[in-house]
Design an enzyme around this catalytic site. Sequence first.
Site, mmCIF file in Angstrom:
data_model
loop_
_atom_site.group_PDB
_atom_site.id
_atom_site.type_symbol
_atom_site.label_atom_id
_atom_site.label_comp_id
_atom_site.label_asym_id
_atom_site.label_seq_id
_atom_site.Cartn_x
_atom_site.Cartn_y
_atom_site.Cartn_z
ATOM 1 N N ARG A 38 0.835 -1.212 0.000
ATOM 2 C CA ARG A 38 0.000 0.000 0.000
ATOM 3 C C ARG A 38 0.869 1.262 0.000
ATOM 4 N NH1 ARG A 38 -3.801 -0.203 4.798
ATOM 5 N NH2 ARG A 38 -1.948 -1.117 5.716
ATOM 6 N N ASN A 56 -6.161 -3.108 1.900
ATOM 7 C CA ASN A 56 -6.036 -4.550 2.044
ATOM 8 C C ASN A 56 -7.422 -5.158 2.175
ATOM 9 O OD1 ASN A 56 -3.240 -4.507 2.028
ATOM 10 N ND2 ASN A 56 -3.060 -4.481 4.246
#
Length: 109
Positions: A38, A56
Site C-alpha cells: 500500500r 487490504n
Amino acid sequence: MRFSGRRRDSSRDIPGHDSGDIRVSARVFGVVQGVGFRFWTMGKADELALKGVVRNLDDGSVSIEAEGPEQQVQKLLDWLRSENAPGRVERVEESISAADGSFRDFRAR
C-alpha cells in the site's frame, strides 16, 4: 520516500472538469500484504498524480481505485504488473470506467 511533493492542479478538483479522466478498479492477488504494497502504491500514484484509494482485503488481496488521465492510469497498471511492484504479484484484475471525481487525493485505508 516522502510524498510532500504532490503536484496540484486545482481544475482537477472539480468533478467532471476533465472528461478525459478514467477510473480503474483493480484487485491485486499474490503476496501483496505485509510487504509495504500500500505504501509503495501510494508513492507511485502520487508520482503519477492519480487520486484514489488502496486497501487490504480480508482474502489477502489488495483493492485499488484510481482516477486520472488514461495514460497515467495505464502506467500504474503497468507498474503493478512489473517486477518493480513490491511483494509478488500473481495477477491483476481491473475494470475501467469514467472518473466521477469523488477522490481528493490518494490514500491507504
